[in-house]
Design an enzyme around this catalytic site. Structure first.
Site, PDB file in Angstrom:
ATOM      1  N   CYS A 144       4.219  -0.112   0.689  1.00 38.80           N
ATOM      2  CA  CYS A 144       5.534   0.392   0.299  1.00 38.80           C
ATOM      3  C   CYS A 144       5.678   1.862   0.698  1.00 38.80           C
ATOM      4  O   CYS A 144       5.789   2.169   1.885  1.00 38.80           O
ATOM      5  CB  CYS A 144       5.764   0.160  -1.183  1.00 38.80           C
ATOM      6  SG  CYS A 144       7.509   0.256  -1.667  1.00 38.80           S
ATOM      7  N   HIS A 150       4.749  -5.565  -1.436  1.00 42.92           N
ATOM      8  CA  HIS A 150       3.601  -5.362  -2.333  1.00 42.92           C
ATOM      9  C   HIS A 150       2.715  -6.609  -2.342  1.00 42.92           C
ATOM     10  O   HIS A 150       2.859  -7.479  -3.208  1.00 42.92           O
ATOM     11  CB  HIS A 150       4.091  -5.066  -3.752  1.00 42.92           C
ATOM     12  CG  HIS A 150       4.702  -3.723  -3.914  1.00 42.92           C
ATOM     13  ND1 HIS A 150       3.996  -2.622  -4.324  1.00 42.92           N
ATOM     14  CD2 HIS A 150       5.973  -3.286  -3.692  1.00 42.92           C
ATOM     15  CE1 HIS A 150       4.791  -1.568  -4.370  1.00 42.92           C
ATOM     16  NE2 HIS A 150       6.007  -1.945  -3.988  1.00 42.92           N
ATOM     17  N   GLU A 200      -0.242  -6.949  -3.304  1.00 39.24           N
ATOM     18  CA  GLU A 200      -1.162  -7.006  -4.447  1.00 39.24           C
ATOM     19  C   GLU A 200      -0.686  -7.958  -5.530  1.00 39.24           C
ATOM     20  O   GLU A 200      -1.495  -8.448  -6.324  1.00 39.24           O
ATOM     21  CB  GLU A 200      -1.368  -5.599  -5.037  1.00 39.24           C
ATOM     22  CG  GLU A 200      -0.167  -4.969  -5.717  1.00 39.24           C
ATOM     23  CD  GLU A 200       0.708  -4.138  -4.805  1.00 39.24           C
ATOM     24  OE1 GLU A 200       1.426  -3.246  -5.290  1.00 39.24           O
ATOM     25  OE2 GLU A 200       0.678  -4.393  -3.581  1.00 39.24           O
TER      26      GLU A 200
END
Length: 558
Positions: free
Chosen positions: A408, A533, A535
């Site tokens: 990001c 993102h 994750e």
């Protein structure tokens, strides 16, 4: 007819429809004792026997969602696939249960009150005086039941944030008490998680805080069906019997989860305490723990892979919230998942990017810390504080061939620093400098008219098309992917040609090729930045491909 008020109708209805079971997790003594991990671990045990499990996190604060909360106060904002900014515990639920939860899995006081007030303004209450009971409590129950209505779940876990006794929690406890009465006590159970402190001076554990916490819960009309004792060291059976006696629960329902090396061990600890069997018997889940096949052995293999001590790979997270690890909790867990996949131990160093780059000594010390790393990860964030330090980290990685991963804002920093290196002096994001001569990162057009901060970004899962021949494509192994977003600013297409002509490769875009999603440098050991993102989609049993590729590159570059 009010379905839940007509008890005779409801009892007859229950005879021919299968009801979802509810497990409600409350906390006592202190906050942050691990209710979320306990909830997720119970869910993991039940999932291992093939049950379909969902989870809800109730946050009693007045905020509508977690989107505007400071990471220092509340940790990471977890984004669901459908674009809701939620509490970080939903990340634990998704990782432990290996599911994707909808945004309605996070209930807040703000959502409840806004919904009730909207209904009142619409005249839905027919002129009644709107009150906490029954209107607020009914709304809470409706939101809880919305999850079970969404799919055919066997069990819904409901975690109530905070501790019993908090004034903010009282309407929720009352609603959950009513839920138990309406659904039937055979379909609802309460698990109370408390902390049992050990006093070194006295040389013993103290049970009084747990007794008082259980008493507080009973004063709300709720008797806990199970008590999970959090402690630094294991608690013996005599102490469990004492707590069972004073808290009026079955001895078999008092279980202990002492501090563990890894949060992923907790399902195994609870299983050894026979928590799953007690829960199954209590709410009639019908699990045959002797003969039914389960996957906890596979989970144990995952836990063991996360315990490896050698070899070690060191990754530095360069961010501005590094004083609180929970601000980057999904990134931290994703790195551990990736290290386990490649057979290494993950060592994470947190480096503050809030560096005075004009101070020669401070910048030198910062670069000395970077020199100790096998790989650099620059996470997301907002605001200009610390970005110059992130630019320096990007520059260091390019100059010294250190694998670097930007997420990001991290990707945006990579683009900005690359632009500066090719002669675009003063290149920046318009977020940080509206007068920059080269706004290589700029606000999305549809965002420029928006004034409100909450829930107005590009949020949730979006499709992305990968470019053949890139390292990113090699990592994913497929052309079309879907990842979750949370941002307002984008790669500025006005500079797409000049940046690519100078070597920056666009490795992924939106399917219409309009928005740049991923950039990389081909002549670098590993230099990838993504606007999304990743994750949020990593799992202990399924490391995210970008994280796995990055950690492997960092290990190979040692």
């Amino acid at each position: 007819m009010d379905f839940y008020k007509d008890s005779r109708f409801f009892q007859n209805f229950k005879e021919w429809i299968y009801l979802t079971k509810y497990i409600i997790i409350t906390g006592g003594v202190v906050s942050s004792i691990g209710k979320g991990i306990t909830s997720a671990s119970i869910g993991r045990i039940l999932r291992s026997y093939g049950l379909k499990v969902a989870a809800i996190k109730i946050d009693p604060y007045l905020n509508w969602d977690s989107g505007t909360l400071n990471p220092y106060q509340h940790g990471e904002v977890f984004v669901t696939y459908d674009g809701m900014e939620t509490d970080l515990d939903l990340g634990h639920y998704e990782r432990f249960l290996d599911v994707e939860l909808p945004g309605i899995s996070n209930i807040t006081t703000g959502k409840v009150y806004q919904s009730v007030i909207t209904k009142e303004r619409n005249g839905d209450f027919l002129g009644a005086c709107v009150q906490i009971i029954p209107h607020i409590t009914n709304e809470i129950k409706e939101m809880v039941r919305e999850i079970s209505a969404k799919d055919d779940y066997d069990v819904v876990l409901v975690e109530l944030g905070g501790t019993v006794g908090d004034i903010e929690s009282q309407p929720f406890l009352e609603a959950l008490r009513q839920l138990r009465n309406e659904e039937g006590s055979e379909n609802v159970m309460f698990v109370h998680v408390t902390f049992v402190p050990y006093l070194n001076a006295a040389g013993e554990f103290k049970t009084k805080p747990t007794q008082h916490s259980s008493k507080e819960l009973r004063s709300m009309g709720i008797n806990p069906n199970m008590i999970v004792l959090r402690s630094q060291e294991p608690i013996d059976d005599d102490l469990k019997r004492k707590i069972a006696h004073f808290c009026d629960v079955d001895v078999k329902a008092v279980v202990n989860t002492p501090d563990a090396q890894s949060i992923y061990e907790v399902p195994l600890v609870l299983d050894r305490e026979n928590a799953g069997q007690y829960i199954s018997d209590r709410i009639n889940l019908g699990i045959d723990f002797e003969n039914d096949k389960n996957t906890l052995n596979e989970w144990e293999e995952i836990v063991n892979s996360l315990k490896i001590q050698d070899p070690v790979v060191t990754i530095g997270i360069v961010g501005k919230y590094v004083e609180l690890e929970d601000a980057y909790i999904s990134i931290r867990e994703s790195l551990h998942h990736a290290a386990a996949k490649i057979g290494a131990k993950m060592n994470i160093e947190y480096l503050s990017s809030d560096v005075d780059v004009e101070d020669v000594d401070e910048l030198k010390a910062f670069k000395e810390e970077l020199s100790k790393l096998d790989g650099i990860l620059i996470p997301g964030g907002f605001g200009d504080r610390g970005v110059e330090g992130k630019f320096q980290a990007v520059d260091y990685a390019i100059e010294n061939d250190v694998p670097i991963f930007g997420i990001c804002l991290g990707m945006q920093c990579m683009v900005i620093q690359f632009a500066r290196r090719i002669g675009m002096e003063g290149a920046n994001s318009s977020e940080f400098n509206t007068e920059t001569p080269y706004p290589v990162i700029d606000m999305m057009e549809e965002q420029k008219k928006i004034k409100k901060m909450g829930g107005t970004m590009r949020l949730g899962a979006y499709d992305c098309k990968l470019i053949d021949g890139t390292r990113t494509m090699e990592a994913y192994g497929e052309e079309n992917i879907q990842e979750r977003h949370r941002h307002r600013f984008e790669y500025n297409n006005e500079y797409r040609d000049v940046l690519t002509e100078n070597g920056l490769v666009i490795a992924g875009t939106t399917p219409d090729n309009f928005l740049v999603e991923i950039v990389e440098l081909p002549d670098h050991p590993w230099f990838i930045g993504c606007q999304f993102h990743p994750e949020f989609k990593s799992r202990p049993n399924n490391a995210h491909p970008l994280f796995a590729s990055f950690v492997q590159a960092a290990f190979d570059n040692k």
